[in-house]
Design a protein around this motif. Structure first.
Motif, PDB file in Angstrom:
ATOM      1  N   LEU A 143     -16.241  15.016   5.240  1.00  0.00           N
ATOM      2  CA  LEU A 143     -17.307  14.203   5.823  1.00  0.00           C
ATOM      3  C   LEU A 143     -16.718  12.988   6.534  1.00  0.00           C
ATOM      4  CD1 LEU A 143     -20.132  13.274   6.320  1.00  0.00           C
ATOM      5  CD2 LEU A 143     -20.282  12.465   3.955  1.00  0.00           C
ATOM      6  N   LEU A 144     -15.784  12.344   5.864  1.00  0.00           N
ATOM      7  CA  LEU A 144     -15.155  11.166   6.467  1.00  0.00           C
ATOM      8  C   LEU A 144     -14.500  11.535   7.783  1.00  0.00           C
ATOM      9  CD1 LEU A 144     -14.342   8.234   6.357  1.00  0.00           C
ATOM     10  CD2 LEU A 144     -12.337   8.881   5.026  1.00  0.00           C
ATOM     11  N   SER A 145     -13.802  12.651   7.751  1.00  0.00           N
ATOM     12  CA  SER A 145     -13.117  13.109   8.958  1.00  0.00           C
ATOM     13  C   SER A 145     -14.103  13.276  10.102  1.00  0.00           C
ATOM     14  CB  SER A 145     -12.403  14.419   8.668  1.00  0.00           C
ATOM     15  OG  SER A 145     -11.950  14.998   9.865  1.00  0.00           O
ATOM     16  N   ARG A 146     -15.272  13.791   9.770  1.00  0.00           N
ATOM     17  CA  ARG A 146     -16.270  13.984  10.817  1.00  0.00           C
ATOM     18  C   ARG A 146     -16.786  12.646  11.330  1.00  0.00           C
ATOM     19  NH1 ARG A 146     -22.113  14.376   9.894  1.00  0.00           N
ATOM     20  NH2 ARG A 146     -22.952  14.261  12.013  1.00  0.00           N
ATOM     21  N   LEU A 147     -17.021  11.731  10.415  1.00  0.00           N
ATOM     22  CA  LEU A 147     -17.507  10.419  10.838  1.00  0.00           C
ATOM     23  C   LEU A 147     -16.508   9.768  11.775  1.00  0.00           C
ATOM     24  CD1 LEU A 147     -19.006   8.961   7.548  1.00  0.00           C
ATOM     25  CD2 LEU A 147     -20.157  10.102   9.442  1.00  0.00           C
ATOM     26  N   GLU A 164      -4.489  17.935   3.603  1.00  0.00           N
ATOM     27  CA  GLU A 164      -3.496  18.886   4.080  1.00  0.00           C
ATOM     28  C   GLU A 164      -4.100  19.759   5.179  1.00  0.00           C
ATOM     29  OE1 GLU A 164      -1.956  20.926   0.725  1.00  0.00           O
ATOM     30  OE2 GLU A 164       0.106  20.638   1.385  1.00  0.00           O
ATOM     31  N   ARG A 165      -5.304  20.227   4.907  1.00  0.00           N
ATOM     32  CA  ARG A 165      -5.951  21.105   5.879  1.00  0.00           C
ATOM     33  C   ARG A 165      -6.295  20.373   7.162  1.00  0.00           C
ATOM     34  NH1 ARG A 165      -7.873  26.109   3.514  1.00  0.00           N
ATOM     35  NH2 ARG A 165      -8.730  26.411   5.601  1.00  0.00           N
ATOM     36  N   LEU A 166      -6.641  19.106   7.010  1.00  0.00           N
ATOM     37  CA  LEU A 166      -7.030  18.334   8.188  1.00  0.00           C
ATOM     38  C   LEU A 166      -5.811  17.794   8.931  1.00  0.00           C
ATOM     39  CD1 LEU A 166     -10.021  16.356   6.643  1.00  0.00           C
ATOM     40  CD2 LEU A 166     -10.157  18.062   8.469  1.00  0.00           C
ATOM     41  N   GLY A 167      -4.643  17.921   8.320  1.00  0.00           N
ATOM     42  CA  GLY A 167      -3.441  17.391   8.956  1.00  0.00           C
ATOM     43  C   GLY A 167      -3.444  15.873   9.009  1.00  0.00           C
ATOM     44  N   VAL A 168      -3.828  15.293   7.910  1.00  0.00           N
ATOM     45  CA  VAL A 168      -4.038  13.854   7.875  1.00  0.00           C
ATOM     46  C   VAL A 168      -3.243  13.263   6.716  1.00  0.00           C
ATOM     47  CG1 VAL A 168      -5.815  12.272   7.065  1.00  0.00           C
ATOM     48  CG2 VAL A 168      -6.285  13.758   9.003  1.00  0.00           C
ATOM     49  N   ASP A 169      -2.737  12.059   6.880  1.00  0.00           N
ATOM     50  CA  ASP A 169      -2.049  11.401   5.778  1.00  0.00           C
ATOM     51  C   ASP A 169      -3.035  10.523   5.011  1.00  0.00           C
ATOM     52  OD1 ASP A 169       0.464  12.486   6.290  1.00  0.00           O
ATOM     53  OD2 ASP A 169       0.855  11.006   7.847  1.00  0.00           O
ATOM     54  N   ASP A 202       0.838  -1.193   0.000  1.00  0.00           N
ATOM     55  CA  ASP A 202       0.000   0.000   0.000  1.00  0.00           C
ATOM     56  C   ASP A 202       0.872   1.241   0.000  1.00  0.00           C
ATOM     57  OD1 ASP A 202      -2.451  -1.340   0.004  1.00  0.00           O
ATOM     58  OD2 ASP A 202      -2.330  -1.659   2.162  1.00  0.00           O
ATOM     59  N   LEU A 203       0.292   2.351  -0.441  1.00  0.00           N
ATOM     60  CA  LEU A 203       1.055   3.592  -0.540  1.00  0.00           C
ATOM     61  C   LEU A 203       0.534   4.615   0.464  1.00  0.00           C
ATOM     62  CD1 LEU A 203       1.376   4.053  -4.400  1.00  0.00           C
ATOM     63  CD2 LEU A 203       3.135   3.322  -2.784  1.00  0.00           C
ATOM     64  N   LEU A 204       1.452   5.188   1.191  1.00  0.00           N
ATOM     65  CA  LEU A 204       1.063   6.212   2.160  1.00  0.00           C
ATOM     66  C   LEU A 204       1.553   7.572   1.676  1.00  0.00           C
ATOM     67  CD1 LEU A 204      -0.234   6.903   4.808  1.00  0.00           C
ATOM     68  CD2 LEU A 204       1.880   6.322   5.973  1.00  0.00           C
ATOM     69  N   LEU A 205       0.607   8.468   1.442  1.00  0.00           N
ATOM     70  CA  LEU A 205       0.959   9.816   0.975  1.00  0.00           C
ATOM     71  C   LEU A 205       1.057  10.744   2.182  1.00  0.00           C
ATOM     72  CD1 LEU A 205       0.548   8.670  -1.736  1.00  0.00           C
ATOM     73  CD2 LEU A 205      -1.190  10.367  -2.232  1.00  0.00           C
ATOM     74  N   PHE A 206       2.219  11.309   2.383  1.00  0.00           N
ATOM     75  CA  PHE A 206       2.411  12.163   3.547  1.00  0.00           C
ATOM     76  C   PHE A 206       1.904  13.570   3.273  1.00  0.00           C
ATOM     77  CE2 PHE A 206       5.491   8.788   4.194  1.00  0.00           C
ATOM     78  CZ  PHE A 206       5.119   8.388   5.460  1.00  0.00           C
ATOM     79  N   THR A 207       0.603  13.680   3.329  1.00  0.00           N
ATOM     80  CA  THR A 207      -0.027  14.956   3.013  1.00  0.00           C
ATOM     81  C   THR A 207      -0.134  15.834   4.247  1.00  0.00           C
ATOM     82  OG1 THR A 207      -2.074  13.737   3.287  1.00  0.00           O
ATOM     83  CG2 THR A 207      -1.377  14.211   1.064  1.00  0.00           C
ATOM     84  N   SER A 208       0.210  15.288   5.389  1.00  0.00           N
ATOM     85  CA  SER A 208       0.004  16.046   6.620  1.00  0.00           C
ATOM     86  C   SER A 208       1.213  16.884   6.996  1.00  0.00           C
ATOM     87  CB  SER A 208      -0.293  15.095   7.772  1.00  0.00           C
ATOM     88  OG  SER A 208       0.879  14.409   8.147  1.00  0.00           O
ATOM     89  N   ILE A 267      -4.654   8.833   9.811  1.00  0.00           N
ATOM     90  CA  ILE A 267      -4.487   8.399   8.426  1.00  0.00           C
ATOM     91  C   ILE A 267      -5.868   8.072   7.876  1.00  0.00           C
ATOM     92  CG2 ILE A 267      -3.602   6.563   6.942  1.00  0.00           C
ATOM     93  CD1 ILE A 267      -1.257   6.260   8.836  1.00  0.00           C
ATOM     94  N   LEU A 268      -6.172   8.595   6.710  1.00  0.00           N
ATOM     95  CA  LEU A 268      -7.441   8.256   6.069  1.00  0.00           C
ATOM     96  C   LEU A 268      -7.142   7.485   4.791  1.00  0.00           C
ATOM     97  CD1 LEU A 268      -9.555  11.491   6.659  1.00  0.00           C
ATOM     98  CD2 LEU A 268      -9.540   9.335   7.942  1.00  0.00           C
ATOM     99  N   GLY A 269      -7.917   6.465   4.546  1.00  0.00           N
ATOM    100  CA  GLY A 269      -7.669   5.585   3.412  1.00  0.00           C
ATOM    101  C   GLY A 269      -8.408   6.026   2.163  1.00  0.00           C
ATOM    102  N   VAL A 270      -7.873   5.644   1.021  1.00  0.00           N
ATOM    103  CA  VAL A 270      -8.533   5.882  -0.259  1.00  0.00           C
ATOM    104  C   VAL A 270      -8.537   4.568  -1.021  1.00  0.00           C
ATOM    105  CG1 VAL A 270      -8.467   7.115  -2.448  1.00  0.00           C
ATOM    106  CG2 VAL A 270      -7.778   8.284  -0.353  1.00  0.00           C
ATOM    107  N   PHE A 271      -9.718   4.068  -1.270  1.00  0.00           N
ATOM    108  CA  PHE A 271      -9.809   2.804  -2.004  1.00  0.00           C
ATOM    109  C   PHE A 271     -10.485   3.054  -3.338  1.00  0.00           C
ATOM    110  CE2 PHE A 271     -11.731  -1.108  -3.345  1.00  0.00           C
ATOM    111  CZ  PHE A 271     -10.754  -2.036  -3.092  1.00  0.00           C
ATOM    112  N   THR A 272      -9.813   2.676  -4.406  1.00  0.00           N
ATOM    113  CA  THR A 272     -10.417   2.813  -5.724  1.00  0.00           C
ATOM    114  C   THR A 272     -10.628   1.426  -6.304  1.00  0.00           C
ATOM    115  OG1 THR A 272      -8.258   2.968  -6.775  1.00  0.00           O
ATOM    116  CG2 THR A 272      -9.316   5.024  -6.167  1.00  0.00           C
TER     117      THR A 272
END
Lengths: 364, 364
Positions: B309-313, B99-104, A104-110, B69-74
């Motif tokens: 939205l995800l961040s809030r959940l 970036e704004r949420l400070g999340v990877d 899996d790929l982790l993007l360091f956006t934070s 860390i928030l995931g992205v599944f495509t």
DNA sequence: GCTCGCTAATAATGCGTATTACCGGATTGA
DNA sequence: TCAATCCGGTAATACGCATTATTAGCGAGC
């Protein structure tokens, strides 16, 4: 309601063994002194199959293992809201490689961005730890950060050649020197004798390499370099005409489109009067714009190779045992420093010089 | 050589307190019965500052916390090697929000692909656990998988409207119904009375919505729908002419470019004889191709909203306390189902019908 | 009878953090 | 004076896994 996930302990209970046994069976490891009977092994495997158990990557990592996650750190925004999509092509390759590697790929956006550039601060170091290793993309580099990377022995790979202290930094880059050299040769083969280099000579690696390639090729042909370091395209165009250059090479960031426009505005047709070779892909391809001659940077391939290399570094680092036997025979494609070839692009902006100025070197 | 990272225990030692105290100070939490004196607190904070301590996300998560860390599944490749870049625009927005949420962001590239489509199998479930929540992009959906997601109470958000059983699936979608309706109104306002819908009526949500919007708008105008479900563009073009349609709406996946070419090959000029409205952005914009009229899907904005939205959940789920007080007042922009407006694109492929066939509804 | 050596496991511990349960001393109330 | 209360923390444990140390059983050799 949120039912717990299956753990090794669950599996162990079902198979009537201890958690440790499950771990051993899973890893195939029987570290000196531990033996698992074939019958028990099967019982455990069955339990795993039935429960659908899968290891929790976090716990694995915490216990000194690997997460099968590789990080991607970009010094600028990975997907810019405006402007050209620089990293996109790299990511295409990176994702493809990740898929094949089952990673899996982790993007360091934070990472905190200071003045538009991301910093790899102390805050970031811990976050890096989630990934087994990390890809670094972008020109910017901070001595302190790099030193820390080396000190902590954290596996990483740069995308883009690293010149300064390059010996210790693993990278996968593009051969700008060779490609630029070839472009000049294309021009001399067409008969050009007055070939200019357009653009301010920055200190970034690609620029240094382009300049070196240009220098080398001209010297090999016994020609004299002609650097046009004007600040704006108007001045550059004026200088090109003043020096009677019949061809120029120009990097994509130096506004080739605008330069060509400016040349034509001054009565010099491109490429009939002035050939232009582009040292890379255009940044902002125009609708119906010119089909530039030059070379292309194999970004996708770079992404692939970089991730493979990183994966190998991780494997080497993860298997703490038998460190010596490692580079006994270097695996092809996993050298610490890789320079990929930049294929020529035929295009339509390179033709022989107008007769009366230069002459073709050889008439067929 | 690989020096250990700083841990809470290190900080504790430096401050002369226990590890637990450090944890309490860090979290600001003093869970009923635990009190930390102001003086001690400062000592701990100083130690943190000096050592540059940062929490290890893995350990936090393992101990029941969040990784940030928030995931992205495509369901398909995120960055396709060939073909159009569908997910790119979404990712622009997603990254910006991250970036704004400070999340990877964790890209699940390791999921096993069966027949070109990624599966969210049991193997994937554990990997999901690394992230606090996950974004799902792509049309495909598997009942079993979704049920599992709901059962385990794992926070997730779909990008793209979810029709079937949509009530329980959080999503951020585009208002295809409304946008399509507006396109038809644009045409009727120009005077068109014979407006066709081109394309096979698939069962995917966007298509369903487009058809619904088309139907609704025509009915509102007292016109009769005209569906052209030809398999190839040649047949479609022939049908358009046979039915004397003066305008058509067509989804991007139904080859509008080729259709227009085919129409002109048969002597019908676009848009003079036949107006064409595109229900979305073109898939493969040609160099110097047509400037399509129609609407655009706000993919970037969808990405942003979905991640918020995800961040809030996640936050709701993470704060296990006071579950009730939650939706006391719904935070704007975090509704479980969001439909974003698709702004009109002016373009150049919509003009009044040729005189003699239809008449403008109102002459200014 | 006792140790040696081998097989087949298990118990225990550590990774870094959050959290619960507990504790020891000082102050207060009766 | 003794208990109740409060203040300021610590010890212990869980999370899920890898790994090291240890144990139990058993046949052979002296």
């Amino acid at each position: 309601m949120p039912r717990r996930r299956i753990t090794q302990t669950d599996v162990a209970a079902m198979a009537g063994v201890s958690q440790a046994t499950v771990s051993f069976v899973l890893n195939g490891n029987t570290p000196a002194g531990v033996r698992i009977g074939e019958e028990t092994r099967q019982r455990v495997l069955d339990a795993i199959r039935i429960t659908g158990y899968t290891a929790n990557p976090l716990a694995q990592r915490l216990a000194g293992g690997l997460t099968q996650i590789l990080g991607v750190f970009t010094y600028e925004a990975t997907f810019p809201r405006a402007g050209r999509d620089f990293y996109g092509p790299f990511l295409v390759g990176i994702e493809h490689a990740a898929e094949r590697l089952g990673v899996d790929l982790l993007l360091f956006t934070s990472a905190p961005a200071t003045g538009g550039r991301r910093q790899l601060t102390r805050d970031g170091w811990q976050r890096l730890g989630v990934a087994d290793g990390c890809l670094l993309l972008g020109q910017h580099e901070d001595r302190g950060e790099l030193q820390h990377l080396l000190d902590t022995n954290y596996p990483f790979v740069f995308i883009g050649k690293r010149g300064s202290d390059g010996g210790r930094l693993p990278y996968v880059g593009a051969d700008y020197v060779g490609a630029t050299t070839r472009q000049v040769h294309r021009l001399t083969a067409l008969g050009h004798r007055h070939i200019g280099y357009i653009g301010v000579r920055g200190t970034d690696q690609p620029t240094l390499d382009r300049v070196e390639g240009y220098r080398t090729a001209l010297k090999a042909q016994g020609l004299t370099p002609s650097f046009v370091e004007a600040d704006d395209v108007a001045a550059a165009a004026a200088e090109i005409l003043a020096r009677s250059l019949t061809a120029v090479v120009v990097a994509p960031e130096n506004h080739p489109e605008e330069l060509a426009d400016e040349l034509e505005r001054r009565g010099a047709r491109v490429p009939v009067d002035v050939s232009v070779l582009l040292l890379g892909q255009p940044h902002h391809p125009r609708r119906g714009g010119r089909r530039w001659s030059g070379f292309s940077v194999p970004r996708e391939e770079m992404g692939v190779r970089a991730l493979y290399l990183l994966s190998r570094l991780v494997a080497d680092d993860g298997g703490r045992r038998d460190r010596e036997a490692r580079r006994a025979h270097a695996v092809p494609g996993t050298e610490l420093h890789q320079l990929l070839n930049c294929p020529d692009v035929e295009g339509a902006t390179a033709v022989p010089p107008p007769s009366g100025t230069d002459r073709p070197a050889r008439v067929p």
